[in-house]
Design a protein around this motif. Structure first.
Motif: not given
Length: 372
Positions: A44-52, A107-127
């Motif tokens: 029931h947790d779909s995550g973000n649904t950018g562009n459908g 942990s694998i995810h997909c990002d979303a942002f208010t601007s549709s121009k933002v793009y690129g893959a990123g990696t995060f660690v706890l901090g």
């Protein structure tokens, strides 16, 4: 600086003790490397649904493909937090990794942002959140806990929007931060090198899913579903295959570098131990020298080349009525053997090695061991 109450301090203290008591990472060619792949969201947790597009679906497909590539191209053991479209609590994802005694959590995810121009893959660690973008991403992913029943008790009062909570979880994962950054760097470089993706670099943020893992942990944002082109790419078979293989290669490279680093450290330790042993032997034997006895006579001979077949460095001593003549003076038995061979070649066929300590002759068997 935000105040940390006594309860949080106690949690940090006892968690740190637990982390220290865990096995230290030590990898060799015979031990099994375990990676846990965590497909974000689900059910029931779909995550973000950018562009459908559905983040939960893309994350799951990518996670499974990453695992398949790893299993087909290495001896790394792969464990999934989910292989179907089902909801898994954030703390249960960490528990799966901890029960598996994993060496790496991804942990694998997909990002979303208010601007549709933002793009690129990123990696995060706890901090701690370095900027508002990192805070936004962490809050988005952490908000999943509100979909769970009894989340207040399950997460010890953790509040995604409370900086005090973020500080406590960061300190608890600090033990593995260096290795987490190394793993994230390797995956990020793989994106840039193999796929020419925009380098969003490794960032630190307070992700709840990484909070309770007792191993190096990385959260990967495959890209932005809110970007039309990137969303279509990540939702395509081609995009998922390329991204998955790239992440898998990064994981394999990280494991290989880790093994190489451990071997290098073991070699350095062995060399240091040998050097210490050599230093000890050298200190013990600095007053021991080896000479080659080439002649014994009741008559004293002048020490000159003509009397000793052109050999240099001749010395003599008198024992009772006998004069003994020696060739050379060295500190190791191997060097002495070389001198003995030289003496024999020029005609002193009965030459033999003699050991001295503080100018007194000693039994050679006492010093040969460890002095080669």
């Amino acid at each position: 600086m935000f105040g940390i109450n006594k309860k949080i301090i106690l949690v940090i203290f006892f968690t740190t003790l637990f982390l220290i008591s865990k096995k230290s990472y030590s990898q060799d060619s015979s031990s099994e490397f375990v990676v846990v792949l965590d497909a974000g969201h689900g059910g029931h947790d779909s995550g973000n649904t950018g562009n459908g597009y559905l983040e939960k679906k893309i994350a799951l497909q990518a996670s499974i493909q990453i695992g398949n590539y790893i299993k087909n191209n290495s001896n790394i053991k792969v464990i999934y937090t989910r292989t179907k479209d089902r909801f898994v609590k954030l703390n249960e994802r960490a528990s799966i990794a901890n029960r598996s005694d994993a060496d790496l959590f991804i942990s694998i995810h997909c990002d979303a942002f208010t601007s549709s121009k933002v793009y690129g893959a990123g990696t995060f660690v706890l901090g701690l959140h370095r900027n508002t973008d990192n805070l936004r991403i962490a809050q988005k992913e952490n908000s999943v806990i509100f979909l769970e029943e009894n989340y207040q008790s399950n997460y010890g009062g953790f509040d995604p929007n409370n900086p005090e909570s973020v500080i406590s979880l960061v300190l608890m994962q600090e033990t593995y931060l260096e290795q987490s950054i190394e793993a994230a760097n390797t995956i990020q470089k793989s994106f840039v090198t193999n796929l020419k993706r925009k380098d969003r670099t490794v960032k630190q943020a307070g992700f709840q899913v990484l909070r309770e893992t007792y191993m190096p942990s990385v959260l990967v944002e495959l890209g932005f579903l809110t970007n039309k082109n990137e969303g279509a790419y990540l939702n395509s078979k081609k995009g998922q295959k390329e991204m998955s293989e790239t992440i898998a290669k990064g994981i394999i490279n990280y494991r290989n570098k880790l093994i190489s680093s451990v071997f290098k450290k073991e070699k350095q330790i062995a060399e240091l131990e040998q050097n210490k042993k050599n230093e000890t032997n050298n200190k013990r034997n600095t007053d021991i020298v080896f000479k080659i006895q080439i002649l014994a006579s009741s008559k004293s001979k002048a020490i000159r080349k003509a009397n000793f077949k052109s050999l240099n460095n001749i010395s003599k001593s008198k024992e009772g009525k006998i004069y003994k003549y020696y060739f050379g003076k060295v500190n190791t038995y191997n060097e002495a053997k070389t001198l003995k061979n030289k003496a024999e070649k020029v005609g002193f066929k009965d030459a033999f090695i003699v050991a001295f300590k503080n100018d007194k002759k000693i039994n050679i068997s006492e010093v040969i061991s460890g002095n080669n």
